[in-house]
Design a protein around this motif. Structure first.
Motif, PDB file in Angstrom:
ATOM      1  N   PRO A  44       0.830  -1.210   0.000  1.00 15.48           N
ATOM      2  CA  PRO A  44       0.000   0.000   0.000  1.00 15.48           C
ATOM      3  C   PRO A  44       0.866   1.262   0.000  1.00 15.48           C
ATOM      4  CG  PRO A  44       0.066  -0.976   2.181  1.00 15.48           C
ATOM      5  CD  PRO A  44       0.763  -1.926   1.279  1.00 15.48           C
ATOM      6  N   HIS A  45       0.472   2.233  -0.781  1.00 14.00           N
ATOM      7  CA  HIS A  45       1.156   3.522  -0.824  1.00 14.00           C
ATOM      8  C   HIS A  45       0.573   4.436   0.252  1.00 14.00           C
ATOM      9  CE1 HIS A  45       2.505   7.434  -2.488  1.00 14.00           C
ATOM     10  NE2 HIS A  45       3.489   6.719  -3.022  1.00 14.00           N
ATOM     11  N   VAL A  46       1.349   5.433   0.683  1.00 15.23           N
ATOM     12  CA  VAL A  46       0.866   6.348   1.733  1.00 15.23           C
ATOM     13  C   VAL A  46      -0.353   7.139   1.287  1.00 15.23           C
ATOM     14  CG1 VAL A  46       3.092   6.564   2.876  1.00 15.23           C
ATOM     15  CG2 VAL A  46       2.554   8.082   0.969  1.00 15.23           C
ATOM     16  N   LEU A  47      -0.562   7.269  -0.030  1.00 12.88           N
ATOM     17  CA  LEU A  47      -1.714   8.011  -0.542  1.00 12.88           C
ATOM     18  C   LEU A  47      -2.936   7.119  -0.744  1.00 12.88           C
ATOM     19  CD1 LEU A  47       0.028  10.355  -3.154  1.00 12.88           C
ATOM     20  CD2 LEU A  47      -0.679  10.885  -0.810  1.00 12.88           C
ATOM     21  N   GLY A  48      -2.792   5.859  -0.358  1.00 13.86           N
ATOM     22  CA  GLY A  48      -3.957   4.991  -0.360  1.00 13.86           C
ATOM     23  C   GLY A  48      -4.027   3.984  -1.478  1.00 13.86           C
ATOM     24  N   HIS A  49      -3.262   4.151  -2.535  1.00 12.68           N
ATOM     25  CA  HIS A  49      -3.315   3.182  -3.633  1.00 12.68           C
ATOM     26  C   HIS A  49      -2.170   2.175  -3.496  1.00 12.68           C
ATOM     27  CE1 HIS A  49      -0.679   6.483  -5.000  1.00 12.68           C
ATOM     28  NE2 HIS A  49       0.000   5.537  -5.625  1.00 12.68           N
ATOM     29  N   SER A  50      -2.170   1.160  -4.344  1.00 12.33           N
ATOM     30  CA  SER A  50      -1.140   0.119  -4.289  1.00 12.33           C
ATOM     31  C   SER A  50       0.016   0.456  -5.229  1.00 12.33           C
ATOM     32  CB  SER A  50      -1.730  -1.230  -4.683  1.00 12.33           C
ATOM     33  OG  SER A  50      -2.728  -1.628  -3.750  1.00 12.33           O
TER      34      SER A  50
END
Length: 679
Positions: free
Chosen positions: A530-536
């Motif tokens: 998971p990325h910190v901005l919510g996407h993978s």
């Protein structure tokens, strides 16, 4: 019956190489020397599958209206026209059939009544022939054969006239052949020397060689020989020392010694100083000169006599002896000179078992070692065999291999005997990017060029020897002189540092080696996170990290093992002091094992662990250490395992010449855990 192929080696049967120009072999000699008879014998011996045979007089007889009588009645200009037509027809037949043409013809006609002979060899002949064999029949024999040939009545001639005629033909043809890129060889139809084969057998073998041998074949065959050498190696070479022979391994030039010994007018200096220079054809002609001057039996004896006059440079002997002690270093001599001489020289120095000579000198060798071939073989070692190459040479003939090598060493000899043209060509090569060093042999000679452009090196210095002999395989990775490695090793060598601070330093080294080297050795795998901005997004981790087992060899290896675990947090961490402490189920589920120790001295402990693991489970093992004693990877059990098992790798921060047999305050384990006062 086809003749036996010249025994070039145990390599696969050569295949004819497509050529633009057909192979046309001229069979020359004064009238009555036996050309027509030999032509008929060859026709019976080798057959018509790959060869076509032509009697020049018969070709003219069939081409000229009115036949040979009409031709003989013509003026010289018309005769010249039909002679050129005849050879053009033979060339066209060769182009269409791809067969080797063998043509019996005349170079000169000379009545004893005339002051000079009439040259009947045309410019078309010289442009068409690729080889000329000259029948060097004794004049006394020629007279008898002329008298006995009732089909061709000839003018009587004295022995002295025939001898003068024959000598002029040989001298003129030899020079013309060099000017027109034609290989030339006199052949005696009546051999009297010990070990001599019959003329028909010799010429049959020559024709087979001429049929196959070309510049392309030569390069490919040399590559095959190189592959055979490496295939026969007892170890898995990582480094190859490639050395020229004459004036590199020794001060002597064996070719010069050979021709001085036979006191011959024709020498290599005359050949290579002529129009052919140092071309493929020139080296092939040099081989034919050796064939001309001596049969196999005589040649062997001459090579022994020449070898007895050669003294190897002791500095290079010492280096080659050290290289012989390690299996991962191969030594190959690429000589443009005489292979047999250098084999004998090396045998006398007890180096023949560890040094292979590739070169020629005889047609049976199958190779002429040109400048281009030397460069191609070094490139093959690096690119095809993935080896680290050190090249040593002294002359322009060596520049291609010096340029192709990883490390180039110019051997500089005495000013009176070393190559005079090397200065200019070496300067050009350096300006074009060649990075080389020079070694002075003997040490009191003056260097070449400016030593700032081509620095001096001593092949007897320990640092040089170590740089040549050290392991270079990806299975042995040393951080060494990297800036980061220097910073990391500094606190570990500080005697004032111990306990937690030293453990931290070792832990940092473990993390560094893991990220910088282990990741390359083992490989990475991509995974989704998971990325910190919510996407993978995609991330990377060690390949099969969850199935990687890190084993800290207690107790000195624990801090570094913790650092490795920091880099690979999903890997398992275990501790062991002896191999029997390893838990079988942990090994069974592992895809890779990382053995970590702070110091490897003899390698005995590591070897015990590696053998225990590898004898039970076919999984890769990577050994990680802060410092490794350099002899342990050159000799002994650890070196043997690294050499023979491709599943074993070693990664270390640095190598050391010190034997680590410390105790008390010098023991790494005591320093790491502040137990020096308890020892």
């Amino acid at each position: 019956m086809a003749p036996r192929q010249l025994d070039h080696s145990t390599a696969s049967e050569p295949q004819a190489v497509p050529r633009g120009k057909p192979i046309i072999v001229g069979l020359y000699g004064i009238p009555g020397s036996g050309k027509s008879t030999l032509l008929k014998q060859l026709e019976q011996e080798v057959g018509h599958e790959a060869f076509a045979f032509y009697d020049g007089s018969q070709v003219i007889d069939g081409a000229v209206p009115g036949g040979l009588k009409a031709f003989q009645a013509m003026g010289k200009q018309d005769q010249n026209h039909w002679r050129q037509r005849a050879i053009s027809t033979i060339v066209k037949n060769g182009e269409d059939s791809r067969k080797v043409g063998v043509v019996a013809g005349h170079y000169m006609l000379w009545s004893e009544k005339e002051a000079a002979g009439e040259i009947v060899c045309t410019q078309n002949d010289l442009a068409s022939y690729t080889h000329i064999l000259y029948l060097e029949t004794r004049p006394e024999v020629v007279i008898g054969q002329r008298l006995g040939d009732l089909d061709r009545p000839r003018e009587s001639a004295t022995v002295n006239h025939l001898r003068r005629w024959q000598q002029q033909e040989k001298d003129q043809l030899r020079q013309l052949c060099r000017e027109h890129d034609i290989l030339f060889l006199p052949v005696s139809p009546h051999p009297t020397r010990i070990g001599e084969v019959s003329t028909m057998t010799k010429v049959s073998l020559l024709l087979c060689d001429f049929q196959y041998h070309s510049e392309k074949y030569n390069a490919e065959y040399a590559g095959t020989k190189l592959d055979e050498v490496l295939g026969a190696s007892l170890g898995r070479p990582e480094t190859v020392l490639v050395l020229d022979a004459d004036k590199t391994l020794a001060a002597e030039d064996t070719g010069t010694l050979f021709w001085q010994m036979v006191s011959a007018k024709q020498t290599l200096k005359t050949l290579f100083g002529g129009p052919l220079r140092y071309s493929y054809t020139a080296f092939r002609q040099a081989t034919l000169l050796y064939e001309e001057i001596a049969n196999d039996w005589e040649y062997e004896g001459l090579c022994q006599a020449v070898a007895a006059k050669v003294t190897l440079h002791p500095e290079l002997v010492s280096l080659l002896q050290k290289a012989a002690d390690v299996k991962h270093v191969e030594v190959i001599v690429l000589t443009s000179g005489l292979r047999r001489v250098w084999e004998m020289v090396l045998k006398t120095a007890n180096l023949s078992r560890n040094v292979t000579v590739i070169g020629g000198g005889r047609l049976a060798d199958g190779i002429v070692m040109t400048r281009t071939v030397k460069g191609a073989l070094v490139s093959r070692l690096r690119e095809h065999h993935q080896m680290h190459v050190w090249a040593f040479g002294d002359s322009p003939l060596d520049l291609d291999m010096l340029k192709a090598a990883d490390q180039a060493i110019v051997v500089v000899g005495d000013e009176q005997t070393r190559s005079q043209s090397m200065e200019t060509e070496l300067t050009t090569a350096i300006n074009d990017g060649l990075e080389a060093r020079q070694v002075l042999l003997p040490s009191n000679v003056s260097p070449r060029l400016d030593v700032t452009k081509i620095p001096l090196v001593k092949v007897t210095e320990e640092d040089f020897i170590e740089s040549v002999l050290r392991r270079r395989s990806p299975r042995v990775l040393i951080a060494g002189d990297r800036t980061s490695a220097k910073l990391l090793m500094t606190p570990t060598r500080n005697a004032d540092l111990a306990g937690p601070a030293l453990r931290t330093a070792h832990r940092q080294i473990g993390w560094y080696l893991a990220t910088e080297f282990l990741a390359d050795v083992i490989g990475l795998e991509k995974y989704t996170m998971p990325h910190v901005l919510g996407h993978s997004v995609s991330g990377y981790r060690l390949a099969h990290e969850r199935q990687t087992l890190i084993i800290a060899l207690m107790r000195g290896g624990e801090p570094m093992a913790m650092g490795v675990n920091d880099a690979f947090p999903s890997a398992s961490l275990a501790h062991a002091k002896h191999p029997d402490e390893l838990v079988p189920q942990n090994l069974h589920r592992s895809r890779t094992v990382i053995l970590v120790d702070s110091v490897i001295n003899t390698g005995k402990s590591v070897v015990e662990f590696v053998r225990h693991i590898r004898e039970q489970y076919p999984i890769p093992v990577v050994v990680v250490a802060n410092v490794v004693q350099d002899q342990s990877i050159l000799h002994g059990q650890l070196a043997q395992i690294l050499d023979n098992d491709t599943k074993i790798n070693l990664v270390a921060l640095r190598l050391s010449k010190t034997n680590f047999t410390g105790s008390g305050s010098t023991d790494t384990g005591n320093r790491l855990f502040n137990t020096t006062h308890l020892d």
